[in-house]
Scaffold this motif. Structure first.
Motif, short mmCIF file in Angstrom:
data_model
loop_
_atom_site.label_atom_id
_atom_site.label_comp_id
_atom_site.label_asym_id
_atom_site.label_seq_id
_atom_site.Cartn_x
_atom_site.Cartn_y
_atom_site.Cartn_z
N ASN A 31 -0.08 0.60 -11.64
CA ASN A 31 0.27 0.87 -10.25
C ASN A 31 0.26 2.39 -10.03
OD1 ASN A 31 1.40 1.22 -7.73
ND2 ASN A 31 3.12 -0.19 -8.06
N ARG A 32 -0.74 2.87 -9.29
CA ARG A 32 -0.90 4.32 -9.09
C ARG A 32 0.25 4.94 -8.31
NH1 ARG A 32 -5.05 2.58 -5.31
NH2 ARG A 32 -6.74 3.25 -6.67
N GLU A 33 0.94 4.14 -7.50
CA GLU A 33 2.05 4.67 -6.71
C GLU A 33 3.26 5.03 -7.57
OE1 GLU A 33 3.10 2.27 -3.38
OE2 GLU A 33 1.21 2.67 -2.31
N LYS B 147 -5.07 -8.28 -6.77
CA LYS B 147 -5.93 -7.73 -5.72
C LYS B 147 -5.04 -6.93 -4.77
CE LYS B 147 -9.32 -10.27 -7.39
NZ LYS B 147 -8.67 -10.72 -8.63
N ASP B 148 -4.69 -5.73 -5.21
CA ASP B 148 -3.70 -4.93 -4.51
C ASP B 148 -4.19 -3.48 -4.50
OD1 ASP B 148 -1.21 -3.14 -4.38
OD2 ASP B 148 -0.29 -5.12 -4.05
N PRO B 149 -4.14 -2.80 -3.35
CA PRO B 149 -4.68 -1.44 -3.27
C PRO B 149 -3.95 -0.44 -4.17
CG PRO B 149 -3.46 -2.01 -1.27
CD PRO B 149 -3.64 -3.28 -2.05
N ARG B 150 -2.76 -0.80 -4.65
CA ARG B 150 -2.03 0.10 -5.55
C ARG B 150 -2.58 0.10 -6.97
NH1 ARG B 150 3.81 -2.37 -4.67
NH2 ARG B 150 2.50 -4.22 -4.47
N GLU C 133 -4.78 0.76 -10.00
CA GLU C 133 -5.77 1.73 -10.49
C GLU C 133 -6.20 1.30 -11.89
OE1 GLU C 133 -8.29 4.29 -10.28
OE2 GLU C 133 -6.77 5.02 -8.86
N ARG C 134 -7.46 1.52 -12.24
CA ARG C 134 -7.95 1.17 -13.57
C ARG C 134 -7.41 2.16 -14.61
NH1 ARG C 134 -10.41 -3.85 -12.29
NH2 ARG C 134 -11.63 -3.56 -10.41
#
Length: 298
Positions: free
Chosen positions: A96-98, A188-191, A193-194
């Motif tokens: 989670n990038r956030e 499938k969530d915009p947060r 990150e690979r």
């Protein structure tokens, strides 16, 4: 295994619906000596335990890691040099990038989720993290959702079983896990990150250097079939090859090839990484995965 008449042998098969198996399952590719009864579950991996623990099938696809374990524990199955599925796995880990940036080395000392430790996706992603990004896998706590397919196998000491029904994707989004190895099941969530930076290009560079597409599932048969009906096993190999050739739009490029020698390097890598990751108790040779019949195919 049943003879429906004196000529045609019917085999219980565990094969999932993929573009590369469609012609086999819809009857466009058939045989005069063998018929396949596709009685496996919708998701082939749900048939691995019944296949290995209860002999519920005579043949079908099996994850390469599960097959290596089956071989290590003396199970009566033999592999054909016929990959059913395979793909690059660099993109299959996320965070989670956030909650802050996470580099591959940052997962050391942290909790990382995976469906099962011995899952094939987990093997390949962990191997890339170790060999390409210097991650010490022993310093990660692997939080697992279930056990392996073999009764004899026990996860390494740095694995912790999550309560039944745990959603590792949600736990990663909530910050309970630093990252997850989930493949197509990544939320499938915009947060999300690979974990591996620019993973698709990283996979292309890796392939240019290594020449290996990570194998996911291979076709296997019960060893009795291979011993007693080598003609049927050769026929199955032909059918799989023809089915792959009839894939609508063609197979993904690249895709694991047919044949023992063409797959030798990929199989050796799977063996080496499975041993390093304590998934199998000892290294084995690629040739030991095959018998007289299947080793001569292709």
């Amino acid at each position: 295994m049943t003879d429906t008449n004196t000529d045609v042998l019917t085999l219980r098969a565990n094969v999932q619906d993929y573009p590369q198996t469609k012609a086999l399952k819809d009857g466009r590719v058939s045989s005069e000596i063998v018929k396949l009864d596709f009685c496996g579950p919708e998701k082939a991996h749900n048939g691995f335990k019944p296949m290995l623990r209860e002999n519920a099938f005579d043949c079908g696809e099996l994850a390469i890691v599960t097959y290596l374990q089956a071989k290590a524990y003396g199970k009566p199955w033999v592999i054909l040099p016929a990959p059913v599925s395979g793909r690059f796995q660099h993109h299959c880990a996320g965070y989670n990038r956030e909650l802050g940036h996470v580099a591959p080395k940052d997962i050391e000392g942290k909790k990382v989720g995976v469906r099962t430790y011995a899952q094939t996706t987990g093997l390949w992603v962990r191997g890339v993290l170790q060999h390409e990004y210097g991650v010490d896998l022993n310093k990660v706590t692997w939080m697992t959702g279930g056990d392996g397919h073999l009764l004899e196998y026990t996860d390494p000491d740095n694995c912790v079983r999550l309560p039944k029904g745990s959603d590792i994707g949600q736990m990663m989004l909530d910050g309970e896990l630093t990252a997850t190895l989930q493949g197509v099941d990544l939320p499938k969530d915009p947060r999300v990150e690979r974990l591996i930076p620019d993973p698709f290009n990283a996979a292309k560079e890796w392939f240019a250097r290594e020449g290996v597409v990570p194998i996911n599932h291979m076709f296997v048969v019960h060893e009795d079939l291979s011993k007693n009906r080598p003609d049927v096993v050769r026929e199955l190999y032909r059918m799989i090859g023809e089915t792959r050739d009839l894939t609508e739009g063609g197979l993904p490029d690249p895709f694991p090839p047919m044949g023992l020698e063409a797959n030798r390097k990929g199989l050796q890598l799977a063996i080496d990484w499975a041993y390093e990751q304590k998934i199998i108790p000892a290294r084995m040779s690629v040739d030991s995965l095959f018998d007289e019949t299947t080793g001569a195919l292709g």
